[in-house]
Design an enzyme around this catalytic site. Structure first.
Site, PDB file in Angstrom:
ATOM      1  CD  GLU A 121      31.199  74.709  55.359  1.00  0.00           C
ATOM      2  OE1 GLU A 121      32.152  75.425  55.042  1.00  0.00           O
ATOM      3  OE2 GLU A 121      30.247  74.473  54.598  1.00  0.00           O
ATOM      4  CB  CYS A 144      34.577  77.967  53.731  1.00  0.00           C
ATOM      5  SG  CYS A 144      34.022  76.434  52.993  1.00  0.00           S
ATOM      6  CB  SER A 165      30.598  77.083  44.228  1.00  0.00           C
ATOM      7  OG  SER A 165      31.586  76.240  43.687  1.00  0.00           O
ATOM      8  CG  HIS A 222      37.941  79.095  51.057  1.00  0.00           C
ATOM      9  ND1 HIS A 222      38.172  78.022  51.891  1.00  0.00           N
ATOM     10  CD2 HIS A 222      36.861  78.770  50.294  1.00  0.00           C
ATOM     11  CE1 HIS A 222      37.254  77.100  51.648  1.00  0.00           C
ATOM     12  NE2 HIS A 222      36.459  77.520  50.686  1.00  0.00           N
ATOM     13  CE  LYS A 257      39.049  77.293  38.239  1.00  0.00           C
ATOM     14  NZ  LYS A 257      38.843  77.271  36.794  1.00  0.00           N
ATOM     15  CG  ASN A 275      37.083  72.488  51.036  1.00  0.00           C
ATOM     16  OD1 ASN A 275      37.619  73.285  51.811  1.00  0.00           O
ATOM     17  ND2 ASN A 275      35.966  72.769  50.381  1.00  0.00           N
ATOM     18  CB  SER A 284      29.160  78.563  49.620  1.00  0.00           C
ATOM     19  OG  SER A 284      30.202  78.198  48.766  1.00  0.00           O
TER      20      SER A 284
END
Ligand code: COA
Length: 386
Positions: A80, A112, A202, A234, A243, A273, A305
Site C-alpha cells: 500500500e 494491509c 480502526s 495482522h 485484543k 507496522n 483497513s
C-alpha cells in the site's frame, strides 16, 4: 487434492531503527504506553536509497538462492506504499532479481490485506498448474504524521514467500472466511505521503472484521476454534493481536488465552507496522520461536483497513523449523543503524523533489538500492555485485 501453500519465507527490513523509548522521552510520553500499552519496542525506517522495491527484492533474494527460479511464472507484489500510479513495483524487483522474461508480474492493493489476496491468487494458479511456483512479495513503509497518534506505530519491512505445491512450511487449507465493509478508518489520499487514520475506529473496524470473517469461515464449514492451535494476526501494533485473540475467543466460544501471542510478535515488536507484510512476519516469528508446531493448525487473520479481511487456516508441515532464519532475522534487526529523535524527524520530513532528476546518497547496506530518478523514471541497482 494436491496440498498447496508456503514453501519458504524470508524477511527483510530497512537500514535505520528508532527506539520508541527515545520517542517517548522526547514527547513526554510514559515509555510503558509504547512498550506495554501498544506493545512496540522499535520501528524500522528506510534510508533515502531504500523503498518497498529494495526491501522486497532483499527479502526475495535468499529464496532464489535456496530454490532457484525454476517454475516461477508469476510475481505478485503486495503493497500500500505505491511508488507509481501505473507500473507495478514488482517489475523493478523482477529486473533486480534477474528473473526470466516469461513471468507475469503485477501489484495488488487493499491496505494491509493484499498479500493475502496474492497468496490466494497464487494458490489458484498452482491448483491449475501444480508444476508452477509463485513468488509473493509483501513490502511496505508505514508512515504517519509527526506528533500524531499513529507515530509510534510506524515501521518498515518486507516478507517474500515462495508458494508451491507440496509446501515445506505451511499448507493452506481450502476453506477461508472473508469480509468486506466500506469504512473510513484508515487510508492514504493520492496527494499524501502519510496515512490518514482514525485510530479508535480502526481498532473497532478490525475487531468487527475479525468476527465477520470468522462467521463466514464457520458458515462454510471451517474448523471449530478448539481445532485451531495458534492464530497469528495482522499487527498494526502488537497489542492488537491480544485484543483480537480476546475477541475471537469470546465470539467463537473457546478460550485461546494468550497462546502464541508472545512468539507471534517477536519480529513485529521490533519492525513496527509493516502493513501487508505484518501478518506474515508474525507467522515467521511463530514458526521460528515455537518448538513443536509440526502437524498443528494455525489460523491467519488478515485485515486491510477500508476494509477487507480474511481468516484462513494452514497446517504446519513436518520439518518446518529453521533456527537459521531466527538467527538471520535477529542479526538483520540488530544491524540496523540507530537514529536519534532529531535525525528521525529530519529523515521523516525529507521527501523527493517532484519533476527533477535526483541521485540518492549511498546509505543502505542491503543488496539493492534505489539510485534515484532520471527523466521522471525510478532507477535501482544491485550493490553486492551479484
Ligand atoms: N502504561 C501502560 N499502558 C498504557 C499507558 C502506560 N503508561 N498509557 C496508556 N496505556 C495503554 C492504554 O490503556 C491503551 O490500552 P488499551 O488499548 O488496552 O485500552 C493503550 O495504551 C493505547 O492507549 P490510547 O490512549 O488508546 O493510545 P492512543 O490514543 O495514542 O492510540 C493507537 C493508540 C494504536 C490507536 C494509535 O497509535 C493509532 O492510531 N495507530 C494507528 C492505528 C492503525 O495502524 N490502524 C491501522 C489499521 S488496523
Amino acid at each position: 487434492m494436491t496440498p498447496i501453500g508456503i514453501h519458504d519465507l524470508e524477511l527483510a527490513t530497512a537500514h535505520h531503527v528508532l527506539d520508541l523509548g527515545l520517542l517517548a522521552t522526547s514527547n513526554g510520553t510514559d515509555p510503558n504506553k509504547y512498550r506495554i500499552g501498544i506493545g512496540q519496542d522499535e520501528m524500522s525506517m528506510p534510508a533515502p536509497d531504500e523503498d518497498v522495491v529494495t526491501m522486497g527484492a532483499s527479502a526475495a533474494l535468499p529464496l532464489l538462492q535456496r530454490h532457484g527460479a525454476d517454475g516461477i511464472r508469476t510475481l505478485l507484489f503486495a503493497t500500500e506504499t505505491g511508488l507509481d500510479q501505473s507500473k507495478a513495483a514488482g517489475v523493478w524487483v523482477h529486473q533486480l532479481l534477474g528473473l526470466p522474461a516469461h513471468v507475469r508480474t503485477v501489484e495488488l492493493k487493499q491496505a494491509c490485506y493484499s498479500a493475502t489476496a496474492a497468496l490466494q491468487a497464487a494458490i489458484g494458479i498452482i491448483a491449475r498448474s501444480p508444476e508452477e511456483k509463485v513468488l509473493v512479495i509483501a513490502s511496505d513503509v508505514a508512515r504517519y504524521e509527526l506528533d500524531s497518534g499513529g507515530e509510534p506505530t510506524q515501521g518498515a519491512g518486507a516478507v517474500a514467500m515462495l508458494v508451491s505445491a507440496n509446501p515445506a512450511l505451511v499448507e493452506i487449507e481450502p476453506i477461508s472466511g472473508v469480509h468486506t465493509a466500506d469504512v473510513d478508518d484508515f487510508w492514504r489520499p493520492n496527494d499524501s505521503s502519510t496515512a490518514v487514520v482514525d485510530g479508535a475506529l480502526s481498532v473497532r473496524a478490525y475487531l468487527d472484521a475479525l468476527t465477520g470473517a470468522w462467521d463466514d469461515l464457520a458458515a462454510r464449514g471451517g474448523p471449530e476454534l478448539a481445532a485451531i492451535d495458534r492464530v497469528v494476526y495482522h499487527q498494526p501494533f502488537t497489542k492488537m493481536a491480544k485484543k483480537a485473540q480476546q475477541r475471537l475467543s469470546q465470539h467463537a466460544g473457546s478460550d485461546l488465552g494468550e497462546v502464541g501471542l508472545q512468539t507471534g510478535s517477536v519480529y513485529n515488536r521490533r519492525l513496527g507496522n509493516t502493513y501487508t507484510a505484518s501478518l506474515y512476519a508474525s507467522l515467521a516469528a511463530l514458526l521460528d520461536h515455537e518448538d513443536d508446531l509440526a502437524g498443528q493448525r494455525v489460523g491467519l487473520f488478515s485485515y486491510g483497513s477500508g476494509s477487507v479481511s480474511e481468516l484462513l487456516t494452514g497446517i504446519v508441515q513436518p520439518g518446518y523449523a529453521s533456527a537459521d532464519r531466527a538467527r538471520r532475522v535477529r542479526e538483520a534487526l540488530d544491524a540496523r543503524v540507530p537514529l536519534d529523535v532529531a535525525e528521525y524527524r529530519q529523515l521523516h520530513a525529507t521527501e523527493l523533489p517532484s519533476g527533477v532528476d535526483v541521485a540518492t546518497p549511498r546509505v543502505t547496506k542491503a543488496p539493492f538500492r534505489f539510485a534515484g530518478i532520471r527523466g521522471r523514471a525510478r532507477h535501482y541497482e544491485r550493490t553486492d555485485g551479484g
